[in-house]
Design a protein around this motif. Structure first.
Motif, mmCIF file in Angstrom:
data_model
loop_
_atom_site.group_PDB
_atom_site.id
_atom_site.type_symbol
_atom_site.label_atom_id
_atom_site.label_comp_id
_atom_site.label_asym_id
_atom_site.label_seq_id
_atom_site.Cartn_x
_atom_site.Cartn_y
_atom_site.Cartn_z
ATOM 1 N N GLY A 106 6.122 -0.983 3.674
ATOM 2 C CA GLY A 106 4.632 -0.729 2.999
ATOM 3 C C GLY A 106 3.811 -2.111 3.064
ATOM 4 N N SER A 110 2.200 -4.543 5.724
ATOM 5 C CA SER A 110 0.875 -4.145 6.247
ATOM 6 C C SER A 110 -0.038 -6.062 6.545
ATOM 7 C CB SER A 110 0.209 -3.114 5.240
ATOM 8 O OG SER A 110 -0.019 -2.367 4.919
ATOM 9 N N PHE A 128 7.759 2.144 7.178
ATOM 10 C CA PHE A 128 6.566 3.012 6.695
ATOM 11 C C PHE A 128 6.709 4.171 5.722
ATOM 12 C CE2 PHE A 128 6.245 1.225 11.335
ATOM 13 C CZ PHE A 128 4.936 0.103 10.783
ATOM 14 N N PHE A 130 5.452 5.209 3.178
ATOM 15 C CA PHE A 130 4.172 6.204 2.424
ATOM 16 C C PHE A 130 4.687 7.713 2.371
ATOM 17 C CE2 PHE A 130 2.598 2.387 4.402
ATOM 18 C CZ PHE A 130 1.816 1.821 3.288
ATOM 19 N N PRO A 137 -0.917 5.327 3.187
ATOM 20 C CA PRO A 137 -0.796 4.015 3.295
ATOM 21 C C PRO A 137 -1.711 3.304 3.017
ATOM 22 C CG PRO A 137 -0.652 5.562 5.554
ATOM 23 C CD PRO A 137 -1.027 6.516 3.975
ATOM 24 N N ILE A 141 -3.400 -0.312 6.673
ATOM 25 C CA ILE A 141 -2.404 -0.817 7.923
ATOM 26 C C ILE A 141 -2.843 0.439 8.250
ATOM 27 C CG2 ILE A 141 -0.860 1.446 6.588
ATOM 28 C CD1 ILE A 141 1.095 -0.834 8.142
ATOM 29 N N LEU A 158 3.374 6.780 10.940
ATOM 30 C CA LEU A 158 2.846 6.718 9.159
ATOM 31 C C LEU A 158 3.556 8.217 8.660
ATOM 32 C CD1 LEU A 158 -0.350 4.854 9.437
ATOM 33 C CD2 LEU A 158 1.623 4.222 8.472
#
Length: 255
Positions: A106, A110, A128, A130, A137, A141, A158
């Protein structure tokens, strides 16, 4: 203390230090990291920055135990703070290195991708999550991921909420180098030390020129026309010429 730092031969190492929570980026750590990055920006003796996590993990992301925030206003304040933090990291005029062990998840991913170089242990991973959490996100990112691997692949990672191992990260361009865990810090430090010897005006100029993404040909000419003349008459260029002619090592000052 959630942040530890040490300066060695012009290379500053910042350690995210909350092992019990795998270095989750809570409010305290955000505040301390912002303060540390301000100091880096103001300290001309720092020529390169290394960011890593304590106890074998980079950063497990935002502090889920503190989510959701109290209200919509607090949520926006938190996002503004995160954005400011990433801007600070991206805006540093020196080379920056993320040294990723374990997981960078997460917001941790980033932060890693906001650095100029990503060094990963060969058993590390970027996560990732999200879309699996019901969140968007954040931490910039959407920009940094696409800048590294292109819009199409960034969209896939994503949307799918992927976990990407070091080998795939290297293949995609998310990681610049992968090393065994016992060699990772040494390799990153050597690279940071090497770049710390480069001319500060040149390094800062390259970073500034590319900060907004790929410039057009005309954008590149405008940048050159504006900034190169001052470099011609800098002390560093004179020092670079001297060292080149004598086959020596230049001692740049940033002047």
């Amino acid at each position: 203390m959630f942040i530890e730092s040490a300066l060695d031969d012009c290379v500053l190492t910042i350690v995210l230090n909350d092992p019990a929570r795998r270095n989750a980026m809570g409010a305290g750590m955000r505040d301390e990291l912002a303060t540390a990055l301000d100091r880096v920006n103001a300290d001309g003796s720092v020529r390169a920055l290394v960011v890593r996590g304590a106890a074998g993990n980079f950063c497990s992301g935002g502090d889920l135990t503190a989510m959701p925030p109290e209200n919509m206003s607090t949520a926006r304040d938190r996002l503004a703070q995160v954005a400011c933090l990433v801007r600070q990291l991206c805006g540093l005029p020196i080379p920056t290195f993320a040294v990723v062990e374990g997981a960078a998840a997460g917001l941790g991913a980033s932060l890693a991708l906001a650095c100029d170089y990503v060094y990963m242990a060969d058993d590390a991973r970027l996560m990732f999550p999200f879309s699996r959490l019901g969140l968007l996100p954040d931490g910039g990112i959407l920009h940094s991921l696409a800048a590294r691997i292109g819009i199409s692949k960034a969209r896939q990672l994503l949307l799918e909420g992927r976990t990407v191992g070091a080998e795939e990260c290297l293949r995609l361009g998310l990681a610049d180098y992968c090393h065994p865990p016992d060699q990772l810090a040494k390799e990153a430090a050597a690279s940071a030390g090497n770049l710390a010897t480069r001319a500060p005006l040149s390094v800062e100029g390259v970073k500034r020129a590319l900060a907004g993404g790929l410039p057009s040909l005309e954008d590149a000419f405008v940048f050159e026309h504006r900034d190169q003349p001052a470099c011609y008459f800098s002390s560093d260029f004179a020092e670079g010429k001297r060292a080149f002619a004598q086959r020596g090592i230049p001692a740049f000052t940033g002047l």
